[in-house]
Design an enzyme around this catalytic site. Structure first.
Site, PDB file in Angstrom:
ATOM      1  N   THR A  16       8.702  -6.951 -13.611  1.00 40.67           N
ATOM      2  CA  THR A  16       7.983  -8.221 -13.772  1.00 40.67           C
ATOM      3  C   THR A  16       7.036  -8.433 -12.590  1.00 40.67           C
ATOM      4  O   THR A  16       7.437  -8.310 -11.435  1.00 40.67           O
ATOM      5  CB  THR A  16       8.995  -9.388 -13.851  1.00 40.67           C
ATOM      6  OG1 THR A  16       9.831  -9.139 -14.976  1.00 40.67           O
ATOM      7  CG2 THR A  16       8.308 -10.727 -13.988  1.00 40.67           C
ATOM      8  N   CYS A  75       7.299   6.091  24.164  1.00 37.52           N
ATOM      9  CA  CYS A  75       8.561   5.360  24.178  1.00 37.52           C
ATOM     10  C   CYS A  75       8.607   4.302  23.100  1.00 37.52           C
ATOM     11  O   CYS A  75       9.672   3.933  22.637  1.00 37.52           O
ATOM     12  CB  CYS A  75       8.748   4.691  25.528  1.00 37.52           C
ATOM     13  SG  CYS A  75       8.362   5.795  26.849  1.00 37.52           S
ATOM     14  N   ALA A  85       0.852  -1.196   0.000  1.00 39.73           N
ATOM     15  CA  ALA A  85       0.000   0.000   0.000  1.00 39.73           C
ATOM     16  C   ALA A  85       0.884   1.240   0.000  1.00 39.73           C
ATOM     17  O   ALA A  85       0.540   2.250  -0.627  1.00 39.73           O
ATOM     18  CB  ALA A  85      -0.916   0.005   1.213  1.00 39.73           C
ATOM     19  N   THR A  86       2.008   1.167   0.684  1.00 38.45           N
ATOM     20  CA  THR A  86       2.914   2.323   0.706  1.00 38.45           C
ATOM     21  C   THR A  86       3.299   2.716  -0.721  1.00 38.45           C
ATOM     22  O   THR A  86       3.273   3.902  -1.078  1.00 38.45           O
ATOM     23  CB  THR A  86       4.182   1.977   1.522  1.00 38.45           C
ATOM     24  OG1 THR A  86       3.781   1.682   2.859  1.00 38.45           O
ATOM     25  CG2 THR A  86       5.177   3.122   1.527  1.00 38.45           C
ATOM     26  N   SER A 133      -3.724  -3.084   0.418  1.00 39.24           N
ATOM     27  CA  SER A 133      -2.582  -3.967   0.641  1.00 39.24           C
ATOM     28  C   SER A 133      -3.080  -5.333   1.083  1.00 39.24           C
ATOM     29  O   SER A 133      -3.881  -5.435   2.016  1.00 39.24           O
ATOM     30  CB  SER A 133      -1.719  -3.358   1.748  1.00 39.24           C
ATOM     31  OG  SER A 133      -0.555  -4.099   1.939  1.00 39.24           O
ATOM     32  N   ALA A 134      -2.591  -6.402   0.427  1.00 41.62           N
ATOM     33  CA  ALA A 134      -3.147  -7.743   0.667  1.00 41.62           C
ATOM     34  C   ALA A 134      -2.940  -8.238   2.095  1.00 41.62           C
ATOM     35  O   ALA A 134      -3.792  -8.927   2.651  1.00 41.62           O
ATOM     36  CB  ALA A 134      -2.523  -8.739  -0.314  1.00 41.62           C
ATOM     37  N   HIS A 135      -1.804  -7.897   2.714  1.00 41.71           N
ATOM     38  CA  HIS A 135      -1.509  -8.522   4.013  1.00 41.71           C
ATOM     39  C   HIS A 135      -2.412  -8.020   5.135  1.00 41.71           C
ATOM     40  O   HIS A 135      -2.415  -8.577   6.228  1.00 41.71           O
ATOM     41  CB  HIS A 135      -0.027  -8.354   4.372  1.00 41.71           C
ATOM     42  CG  HIS A 135       0.401  -6.996   4.825  1.00 41.71           C
ATOM     43  ND1 HIS A 135       0.552  -6.680   6.148  1.00 41.71           N
ATOM     44  CD2 HIS A 135       0.722  -5.874   4.141  1.00 41.71           C
ATOM     45  CE1 HIS A 135       0.970  -5.419   6.255  1.00 41.71           C
ATOM     46  NE2 HIS A 135       1.072  -4.906   5.048  1.00 41.71           N
ATOM     47  N   GLN A 173      -7.026  -0.166   5.521  1.00 44.71           N
ATOM     48  CA  GLN A 173      -7.582  -0.802   6.723  1.00 44.71           C
ATOM     49  C   GLN A 173      -9.048  -1.197   6.556  1.00 44.71           C
ATOM     50  O   GLN A 173      -9.625  -1.789   7.467  1.00 44.71           O
ATOM     51  CB  GLN A 173      -7.456   0.139   7.931  1.00 44.71           C
ATOM     52  CG  GLN A 173      -6.049   0.291   8.448  1.00 44.71           C
ATOM     53  CD  GLN A 173      -5.493  -0.987   9.068  1.00 44.71           C
ATOM     54  OE1 GLN A 173      -6.233  -1.920   9.394  1.00 44.71           O
ATOM     55  NE2 GLN A 173      -4.180  -1.050   9.222  1.00 44.71           N
ATOM     56  N   ASN A 224      -5.868   3.735  10.769  1.00 46.98           N
ATOM     57  CA  ASN A 224      -5.214   2.501  11.218  1.00 46.98           C
ATOM     58  C   ASN A 224      -4.968   2.453  12.719  1.00 46.98           C
ATOM     59  O   ASN A 224      -4.715   1.394  13.270  1.00 46.98           O
ATOM     60  CB  ASN A 224      -3.894   2.291  10.477  1.00 46.98           C
ATOM     61  CG  ASN A 224      -2.999   3.504  10.548  1.00 46.98           C
ATOM     62  OD1 ASN A 224      -3.369   4.575  10.085  1.00 46.98           O
ATOM     63  ND2 ASN A 224      -1.832   3.353  11.130  1.00 46.98           N
TER      64      ASN A 224
END
Ligand SMILES: Cc1ncc(COP(=O)(O)O)c(C=O)c1O
Lengths: 130, 396
Positions: free
Chosen positions: B244, B330, B74-75, B204-206, B184, B156
């Site tokens: 490719t 942090c 996605a980035t 994004s697939a993941h 998301q 997100n």
């Protein structure tokens, strides 16, 4: 999860001495150092016995595991120490004893500052009552 | 005890159906063809697998398949949308102004800042305490030279939704293009290009049980929305994303889209019920809990703060039982806490104790109940030793 030394995790879980002392007792010192915004806030309290040794320690801490572990380590190490020994101990032993990660040492310094200020206050109180 | 996974907004486990579908495209003796090798069967079968996946994406989005450009994430899709469109617009004198929002993913914010370094002008809309932009403010930022508006569908960190159809309506009379980061939202909400009114859309697939390393930029093909490619090479993906194609990844993405479509009707309400159970359980536990992002939300994300305790200490308490994202200063990369929560005006105590709980297809009631019990116990213990808790314990 960040990497903590086994000693930090152990003291973080044990949290020896957590809680506040009775301020009505003689030769009592208390100090609050740090802010929530900065990520560390510690209330450190201790009392001295008539012969000038630390005989009780209490604390409250808002902070990361290293901050909390450091309070707990002081609560175990300080009792029985006279003022000079306690000062020396506060200055240089905790980082090594807990194997505190370099990037969180500033937070441990906050605990040191609070403990030292409480010690000095208790010492002054005890001079006044002497 | 097995670690309970509550970080589905970071990534999701691969769906076994997707894995099975991908395997033949990673074999030694078949399925290895280059989709660009039109002269033999190996190439042809790979090309047809890529085109099948494109149709699967399009079917989920209810949009023409030729609009889908396969990317590596996605980035990358977001960078292609923002930089590709801005560079094209600036070259052709079609505007140089971008509007985005302070709570966007860093991929959007960083790509916008890069465009700014290249001469674009940027307006970053603020959000209210609920995480929502004002449409009036968006309208007032629109200029004749606004080339792109980039807004996410689902945040997100908080799950808060932007009202994308209303944004599209506000842009109807304007030449600016609308890019929607839907990363998301897929599999959790219906994401249909016509209903959203998006000109460009990233995913994004993941994030929805597909493989890592593959995403899509969908862009309006008719009339063709022009982009300046970010890479140069062969003519793959219409020359807009040469290189490719990763056939096995793309096949996995297509199947994940198909699965997302099948699960959507049941998953949305199921995840919402689980999220509500989690929040109610924590509220009922009698510990201080603050929900960050009260606006309409996607069903799978809950951003909660536990004021009075430090997020890093809390993470150390719960981290052996729960895999969860802490948003405290942090642990965040900037060291200053979540930019999303700061934009919403979340105070220091809540900022330092914020956690994102995100649920997915594998999440069950028992997981949520366990999370409630682990968090309540941990928060109680840390509050008992915190100077920020009301009514602290006193020792003798
Ligand atoms: C809203 C949003 N946009 C973009 C991305 C980037 O996705 P990818 O990991 O595919 O680059 C993410 C992932 O964290 C996200 O949540």
């Amino acid at each position: 999860m960040p990497d903590y030394s086994a000693a930090v995790l152990d003291h973080f879980r044990r949290a020896t001495g957590a809680g506040l002392l009775d301020p009505g007792q003689p030769r009592f010192g208390t100090a609050t150092v740090g802010t929530v915004k900065s990520g560390v806030k510690v209330v450190f309290q201790l009392g001295l016995s008539a012969d000038g040794r630390v005989d009780r320690v209490g604390w409250l801490a808002f902070g990361c595991p290293s901050t909390i572990a450091c309070c707990s380590w002081f609560a175990e190490a300080l009792p029985g120490c006279d003022v000079a020994t306690a000062e020396a101990l506060l200055h240089d032993q905790v980082m090594q004893a807990l194997a505190v990660a370099r990037d969180v040492r500033a937070r441990v310094l906050v605990v040191e500052d609070a403990a030292l200020a409480a010690l000095r206050m208790a010492d002054q109180e005890s001079e006044r009552t002497r | 005890m097995p670690l309970i996974y509550l970080d589905h907004a970071a990534t999701t486990p691969l769906d076994p159906v997707v894995l099975e579908g991908m395997l033949p495209w990673m074999a030694a003796d078949s399925g290895f063809g280059n989709p660009a090798s039109a002269s033999h069967a190996f190439g042809a079968e790979a090309a047809s697998a890529v085109e099948r996946a494109r149709r699967q994406v399009a079917s989920l989005l209810q949009a023409p398949p030729e609009g889908a450009i396969f990317t590596g994430s996605a980035t990358e899709a977001i960078n292609l949308a923002i930089l590709g469109r801005l560079r094209f617009a600036m070259q052709r004198g079609r505007g140089r102004h971008i509007i985005t929002c302070a709570t966007e993913h860093s991929a959007v914010l960083a790509a916008c800042e890069q465009a700014q370094r290249e001469g674009a002008e940027l307006s970053v809309l603020p959000v209210d305490a609920a995480g929502r932009i004002s449409l009036a403010e968006l309208r007032s930022e629109l200029r004749d030279d606004t080339a792109l508006v980039s807004l996410m569908l689902v945040n997100n960190e908080t799950g808060v939704l932007h009202d994308i159809p209303a944004v599209a309506t506000a842009l109807r009379e304007h030449s600016a293009m609308l890019h929607v980061d839907a990363t998301q939202a897929i599999g959790k909400l219906p994401v249909q290009v016509p209903a959203l009114g998006a000109d460009l859309l990233s995913l994004s697939a993941h994030k929805f049980h597909g493989p890592k390393g593959v995403g899509v930029l969908w862009r309006c093909p008719r009339p063709r929305l022009r982009l300046q490619p970010l890479q140069f090479g062969g003519g793959q993906e219409g020359g807009e994303r040469p290189g490719t194609q990763a056939v096995h990844q793309i096949v996995g993405l297509g199947l994940a889209c198909e699965q997302a479509g099948q699960y959507l009707g049941s998953e949305g309400p199921r995840l919402k019920a689980l999220r509500d159970r989690l929040e109610q359980g924590l509220f009922d536990a009698g510990i201080p809990v603050q929900c960050n992002g009260a606006g309409p939300r996607a069903p799978h994300i809950s951003n909660l703060s536990f004021p009075g305790v430090h997020g890093e200490a809390l993470l150390a308490e719960v981290g052996e039982e729960l895999a969860i994202a802490a948003g405290s200063a942090c642990t965040s990369r900037s060291g200053r806490g979540s930019h999303v929560l700061r934009a919403m005006g979340v105070g220091d105590a809540a900022l330092l104790s914020a956690f994102r709980f995100s649920l997915g297809r594998g999440s069950r009631e028992a997981d949520v109940d366990q999370a409630v019990s682990v968090f309540s116990r941990a928060v109680r213990r840390l509050l008992a030793i915190s100077p920020e808790a009301a009514g602290v314990a006193r020792r003798a």
